[in-house]
Design a protein around this motif. Structure first.
Motif, PDB file in Angstrom:
ATOM      1  N   UNK A  21     -27.563 -39.274  20.342  1.00 33.95           N
ATOM      2  CA  UNK A  21     -26.055 -38.959  20.627  1.00 33.95           C
ATOM      3  C   UNK A  21     -24.762 -39.978  20.364  1.00 33.95           C
ATOM      4  N   UNK A  22     -25.359 -40.301  19.939  1.00 33.72           N
ATOM      5  CA  UNK A  22     -23.436 -40.357  18.008  1.00 33.72           C
ATOM      6  C   UNK A  22     -23.468 -39.312  17.219  1.00 33.72           C
ATOM      7  N   UNK A  23     -24.717 -39.259  17.051  1.00 31.76           N
ATOM      8  CA  UNK A  23     -24.882 -38.670  15.039  1.00 31.76           C
ATOM      9  C   UNK A  23     -24.940 -36.888  15.789  1.00 31.76           C
ATOM     10  N   UNK A  24     -25.761 -36.847  16.897  1.00 37.60           N
ATOM     11  CA  UNK A  24     -25.228 -35.356  17.823  1.00 37.60           C
ATOM     12  C   UNK A  24     -23.966 -35.136  18.177  1.00 37.60           C
ATOM     13  N   UNK A  25     -23.323 -36.018  18.838  1.00 34.81           N
ATOM     14  CA  UNK A  25     -22.016 -35.825  18.968  1.00 34.81           C
ATOM     15  C   UNK A  25     -20.830 -35.926  17.832  1.00 34.81           C
ATOM     16  N   UNK A  26     -20.995 -36.446  16.290  1.00 31.54           N
ATOM     17  CA  UNK A  26     -20.592 -36.319  15.852  1.00 31.54           C
ATOM     18  C   UNK A  26     -21.137 -34.319  15.032  1.00 31.54           C
ATOM     19  N   UNK A  27     -21.903 -34.332  14.722  1.00 33.16           N
ATOM     20  CA  UNK A  27     -22.445 -32.935  14.254  1.00 33.16           C
ATOM     21  C   UNK A  27     -21.223 -32.248  14.849  1.00 33.16           C
ATOM     22  N   UNK A  28     -20.946 -32.200  16.448  1.00 36.60           N
ATOM     23  CA  UNK A  28     -21.174 -30.870  17.330  1.00 36.60           C
ATOM     24  C   UNK A  28     -19.536 -30.838  16.908  1.00 36.60           C
TER      25      UNK A  28
END
Length: 414
Positions: A265-272
């Protein structure tokens, strides 16, 4: 007990060679006690997942550990009951061989209950050390719900160990206060605060500029988090704060070292995020390489969310960062307030508030003139109040009290 030396068998959930905050605290305690002249060994239960070597005791980092063979099995309730019995029998067997004077059990409660059972059979005093309430840790990790049947049962088991042990140790005042509020006598409970082995963390490495550039960090400043990615750590708030931090500090970068349940979830939030270019995930690294990444970081940030776990428990990581000469910023939950003096040893900001986090972090990054003094004060604080070579002495009075009481009872019985 002779010449100040005590033979102590530590009962543990898991140990080296596994690497976790739990095993590092255990290592520090055993090393410090060994350095003080005590004879120490560890004994792990069925939850220790490293392959058994077949040698008893196993030696890791010059520390000896007994193992309890087998794995937990069976339906809930029965499985735990059988587990307690297996650990208790292993404690008794190890005690007959090695002859400890004190059983020192560390949470969770299953090992504590086994130690209390074995201690009664062996006539040995039991110290029970609580590092966290595991029912609250399960809530923080996303594997449990506050007030559930499992939560209440885990709490009830903990209470049973506290009642049965001759002495109780907690790692902070928050945990001690909670036990006193449950009705346990304050004089039975001693605080042994988290500490740092300065032999491991006391000599920070120089920043490697080429290594920093290879990771895309440039010249910084670099905000870092090195640890496990659990939901309660609040790293989503730190990622959400990064665009606001960049608005005031365009060259700032975020370095995230580690992994865990919240990583995807953290990687997805960072990518967005509009700050995606400034957020760098490294993944897990071997413990012996952690210093190399600490050296790249200017400010280590701990944005823990507000909940029972974080309000009651003091973490180890901020102390390690202070020992490494790093600036520390953290949310103002109870566990952090017990360790960090705002404006002196660190910077505190409101929990669950990305905008408040960003403002505090940008202010800190802009005020570079005070960085050297802040680092010096924080390092001195660790040396004075949280160096394991000093902290471990506190156990001696607990052991001595129990052994003196045992001798008095034995004498009166004779």
């Amino acid at each position: 007990m002779a010449n100040g030396m005590t033979r102590v068998l530590h009962i543990l959930d898991h140990s080296l060679p596994l690497q976790s905050g739990y095993t590092f605290r255990t290592r520090a305690i055993l090393k410090a006690q060994d350095g003080l002249g005590h004879a120490v060994r560890g004994l792990t239960g069925l939850r220790h997942t490293a392959p058994l070597t077949g040698v008893e005791p196993e030696i890791h980092d010059d520390l000896p550990f007994y193992r309890t063979p087998g794995k937990p099995s069976g339906p809930p309730g029965l499985s735990e009951w059988q587990e307690i019995g297996a650990i208790a029998r292993r404690i008794e067997a190890a005690a007959r061989e090695w002859r400890p004077e004190v059983l020192h059990a560390h949470s969770p409660a299953l090992g504590g209950l086994a130690a209390v059972r074995a201690g009664r059979r062996l006539g040995l005093p039991v110290v029970y050390e609580i590092r966290a309430f595991w029912e609250d840790a399960a809530v923080g990790n996303g594997t449990g719900n506050e007030g559930s049947l499992r939560y209440r049962l885990t709490r009830a088991l903990e209470n049973e160990v506290v009642r049965g042990a001759e002495a109780v140790v907690t790692i902070c005042d928050g945990l001690r206060g909670d036990l006193v509020a449950r009705g346990f006598p304050a004089e039975k409970i001693t605080v042994m605060p988290n500490g740092v082995d300065l032999a491991l963390f006391g000599q920070p490495l120089a920043r490697d500029a080429d290594f920093a550039r290879s990771l895309g960090l440039g010249d910084g400043p670099v905000i870092g988090f090195l640890g496990s990615f659990y939901p309660y750590e609040g790293l989503d708030d730190l990622i959400a704060a990064m665009p606001m931090i960049l608005a005031r500090q365009p060259d700032a970068r975020l370095l995230l070292v580690g992994g865990g349940p919240a990583e995807a979830e953290l990687r997805a939030a960072a990518a967005a995020s509009s700050a995606a270019h400034a957020i760098h995930f490294i993944g897990r690294v071997p413990h012996h390489e952690v210093d190399r990444y600490y050296a790249l970081v200017d400010v280590v940030c701990y944005p823990r969310k507000a909940m029972r776990l974080t309000d009651l428990v003091t973490p180890l990581k901020p102390l390690e960062a202070m020992a490494q000469g790093k600036l520390v910023a953290a949310s103002s939950v109870g566990g952090h307030r017990e360790l960090i003096a705002d404006g002196m040893t660190g910077t505190l900001f409101p929990p669950d508030d990305p905008a408040g986090l960003a403002a505090a972090m940008a202010d800190l990054l802009e005020d570079r003139e005070m960085w050297p003094a802040r680092r010096t004060v924080a390092r001195a604080f660790v040396e004075r109040a949280h160096d394991w070579s000093r902290n471990a002495v506190r156990y001696d009075s607990v052991y001595q009290t129990l052994l003196t009481r045992k001798q008095a009872i034995s004498g009166s019985a004779a």
